[in-house]
Design a protein around this motif. Sequence first.
Motif, mmCIF file in Angstrom:
data_model
loop_
_atom_site.group_PDB
_atom_site.id
_atom_site.type_symbol
_atom_site.label_atom_id
_atom_site.label_comp_id
_atom_site.label_asym_id
_atom_site.label_seq_id
_atom_site.Cartn_x
_atom_site.Cartn_y
_atom_site.Cartn_z
ATOM 1 N N ALA A 7 18.718 -10.873 23.522
ATOM 2 C CA ALA A 7 18.803 -9.922 24.621
ATOM 3 C C ALA A 7 17.662 -10.170 25.604
ATOM 4 C CB ALA A 7 18.735 -8.496 24.087
ATOM 5 N N ILE A 8 18.034 -10.523 26.839
ATOM 6 C CA ILE A 8 17.065 -10.929 27.865
ATOM 7 C C ILE A 8 17.380 -10.163 29.149
ATOM 8 C CG2 ILE A 8 16.154 -12.887 29.179
ATOM 9 C CD1 ILE A 8 17.226 -14.712 26.922
ATOM 10 N N PRO A 9 16.369 -9.651 29.842
ATOM 11 C CA PRO A 9 16.651 -8.896 31.071
ATOM 12 C C PRO A 9 16.889 -9.802 32.270
ATOM 13 C CG PRO A 9 14.294 -8.918 30.666
ATOM 14 C CD PRO A 9 14.934 -9.623 29.497
ATOM 15 N N GLY A 10 17.880 -9.473 33.080
ATOM 16 C CA GLY A 10 18.115 -10.197 34.323
ATOM 17 C C GLY A 10 18.516 -11.637 34.115
ATOM 18 N N SER A 65 25.930 -4.067 13.251
ATOM 19 C CA SER A 65 24.745 -3.802 12.432
ATOM 20 C C SER A 65 24.289 -5.007 11.618
ATOM 21 C CB SER A 65 25.025 -2.630 11.483
ATOM 22 O OG SER A 65 26.103 -2.934 10.611
ATOM 23 N N GLU A 66 25.187 -5.969 11.403
ATOM 24 C CA GLU A 66 24.813 -7.131 10.584
ATOM 25 C C GLU A 66 24.300 -8.300 11.426
ATOM 26 O OE1 GLU A 66 29.165 -7.674 11.681
ATOM 27 O OE2 GLU A 66 27.832 -6.016 11.096
ATOM 28 N N VAL A 67 24.220 -8.136 12.745
ATOM 29 C CA VAL A 67 23.815 -9.225 13.626
ATOM 30 C C VAL A 67 22.433 -8.923 14.211
ATOM 31 C CG1 VAL A 67 24.373 -10.560 15.688
ATOM 32 C CG2 VAL A 67 26.218 -9.709 14.229
ATOM 33 N N PRO A 68 21.394 -9.642 13.798
ATOM 34 C CA PRO A 68 20.052 -9.381 14.335
ATOM 35 C C PRO A 68 19.969 -9.608 15.845
ATOM 36 C CG PRO A 68 19.918 -10.647 12.307
ATOM 37 C CD PRO A 68 21.364 -10.632 12.710
ATOM 38 N N ILE A 69 19.161 -8.784 16.484
ATOM 39 C CA ILE A 69 18.931 -8.895 17.926
ATOM 40 C C ILE A 69 17.520 -9.431 18.161
ATOM 41 C CG2 ILE A 69 18.740 -7.655 20.121
ATOM 42 C CD1 ILE A 69 20.541 -5.470 18.887
ATOM 43 N N ILE A 70 17.424 -10.560 18.860
ATOM 44 C CA ILE A 70 16.129 -11.057 19.325
ATOM 45 C C ILE A 70 15.907 -10.400 20.687
ATOM 46 C CG2 ILE A 70 14.725 -13.077 19.844
ATOM 47 C CD1 ILE A 70 16.932 -14.722 18.312
ATOM 48 N N LEU A 71 14.904 -9.535 20.785
ATOM 49 C CA LEU A 71 14.725 -8.708 21.974
ATOM 50 C C LEU A 71 13.514 -9.173 22.779
ATOM 51 C CD1 LEU A 71 15.646 -6.286 23.640
ATOM 52 C CD2 LEU A 71 14.331 -4.798 22.112
ATOM 53 N N ASP A 72 13.767 -9.592 24.001
ATOM 54 C CA ASP A 72 12.714 -10.060 24.898
ATOM 55 C C ASP A 72 11.606 -9.021 25.051
ATOM 56 O OD1 ASP A 72 11.772 -11.648 27.473
ATOM 57 O OD2 ASP A 72 11.987 -9.538 28.042
ATOM 58 N N GLY A 73 10.356 -9.504 25.148
ATOM 59 C CA GLY A 73 9.198 -8.626 25.180
ATOM 60 C C GLY A 73 9.086 -7.753 26.404
ATOM 61 N N ALA A 89 21.519 -2.608 14.494
ATOM 62 C CA ALA A 89 21.238 -4.023 14.215
ATOM 63 C C ALA A 89 19.743 -4.230 14.008
ATOM 64 C CB ALA A 89 21.730 -4.879 15.378
ATOM 65 N N PRO A 90 19.346 -5.154 13.133
ATOM 66 C CA PRO A 90 17.918 -5.450 12.948
ATOM 67 C C PRO A 90 17.313 -5.976 14.251
ATOM 68 C CG PRO A 90 19.258 -6.456 11.216
ATOM 69 C CD PRO A 90 20.211 -5.978 12.265
ATOM 70 N N ILE A 91 16.115 -5.508 14.580
ATOM 71 C CA ILE A 91 15.434 -5.912 15.807
ATOM 72 C C ILE A 91 14.356 -6.945 15.494
ATOM 73 C CG2 ILE A 91 13.978 -5.151 17.729
ATOM 74 C CD1 ILE A 91 16.837 -4.195 17.970
ATOM 75 N N ILE A 92 14.414 -8.072 16.210
ATOM 76 C CA ILE A 92 13.357 -9.080 16.169
ATOM 77 C C ILE A 92 12.684 -9.054 17.541
ATOM 78 C CG2 ILE A 92 12.801 -11.525 15.890
ATOM 79 C CD1 ILE A 92 15.499 -11.771 14.359
ATOM 80 N N ALA A 93 11.465 -8.582 17.602
ATOM 81 C CA ALA A 93 10.755 -8.514 18.876
ATOM 82 C C ALA A 93 10.206 -9.891 19.235
ATOM 83 C CB ALA A 93 9.624 -7.500 18.794
ATOM 84 N N MET A 94 10.518 -10.370 20.446
ATOM 85 C CA MET A 94 9.981 -11.634 20.954
ATOM 86 C C MET A 94 8.870 -11.284 21.941
ATOM 87 S SD MET A 94 10.030 -14.994 21.261
ATOM 88 C CE MET A 94 8.298 -15.024 21.683
ATOM 89 N N ILE A 95 7.626 -11.302 21.479
ATOM 90 C CA ILE A 95 6.496 -10.806 22.280
ATOM 91 C C ILE A 95 5.623 -11.978 22.716
ATOM 92 C CG2 ILE A 95 4.487 -9.286 22.310
ATOM 93 C CD1 ILE A 95 5.845 -7.588 20.168
ATOM 94 N N HIS A 96 5.670 -12.296 23.993
ATOM 95 C CA HIS A 96 4.829 -13.372 24.531
ATOM 96 C C HIS A 96 3.382 -12.894 24.651
ATOM 97 C CE1 HIS A 96 8.256 -15.990 25.351
ATOM 98 N NE2 HIS A 96 8.887 -14.884 25.719
#
Length: 346
Positions: A7-10, A65-73, A89-96
């Motif tokens: 998941a990425i904004p814009g 719910s079974e698909v992890p989300i890589i979430l942009d910082g 869904a499980p959240i994976i935070a992508m924090i730069h």
Amino acid sequence: MTQAVFAIPGDKDRRTGGFLYEATVLRVLNEQGFATAHLQLPDGFPDPSASDMQTALAALRGVPSEVPIILDGLVFGAIDPEGLAQVQAPIIAMIHHPLGTETGLSPARAAFLRANEAAALTHTAQVIVPSPHTAQVLTREFGADPQTITVALPGFNRPTRNSPPVDPPLILSVGLLAERKGHDVLLDALSNIRDLTWTAAICGQIHDPVVADKLTRQCRELGLCDRVTFTGELDETALRRQFEAASIFALATRYEGYGMVLSEAMLFGLPVVSCEVGAVPETVGEAGLLTPPDDPVAFAAALRRILTSSETATQLSGLSKARAETLPTWQDTAQIFQTVVRKAAL
């Protein structure tokens, strides 16, 4: 079967470090057969409107719910933590780098973002960061569980230099026209070495129009406009030409969570002048001269040392090339993402 959602904004294809990192990982994951869907969120983050926030949370809640989300910082640091807690869904935070560490924020805004990101971290399954430094910051200052954090260094291609540097020497800086990048410090430093022969190029899109206007005015007032060029944002081919033409890479940054452009400069064998902030020391190592931030006199002295000593320039160039050989590929980085996604899905 979709194994993850990124998941990425814009516009994910913006040519800045964080977006280049994420768009490339997304592409390579799919090339490796690890099906990862792109979820475009509103581009208002990290300053979302109420509508942006509602739209983003609804989109995240719509992921199975079974698909992890890589979430942009940019989204993660500003998202409503209570709303994030409702995402199944499980959240994976992508924090730069944490949003609250950005230069130029008001104290109130910085405090809000720091508290908000700390709260959001309690709702993550995993966290991915681009450097050990960012991992340490999240653990030390945000209360993140170190067991959930994985470092995934940016990957890099291996360019071949096709042309020699130009004469007079080109001092190259690449970064958004934003306060954090310290281009104002670079300009002041350049004014202190006007007795030497050089030209300079500052490449990057306008992030903050106020900062861009200040830089243009500063350049004019310092009498440097005949030697310093603001190129704007460049495509990959044009930027490569700048790296090939350059003799020194200079970034007077006030903070970097990694600093991909520093590694890109080392891939071209450029001596680096930057600052002792954030992840810069661990990124550059001995391949550059690092000065305190906001110190144009020290920055100028480092530039002068390279410009006037062929021995120093040659030594730093060799160290850059050697360090660049140790950098991971994007395939390596994507493999780390696969491992983290599988952990999050358990």
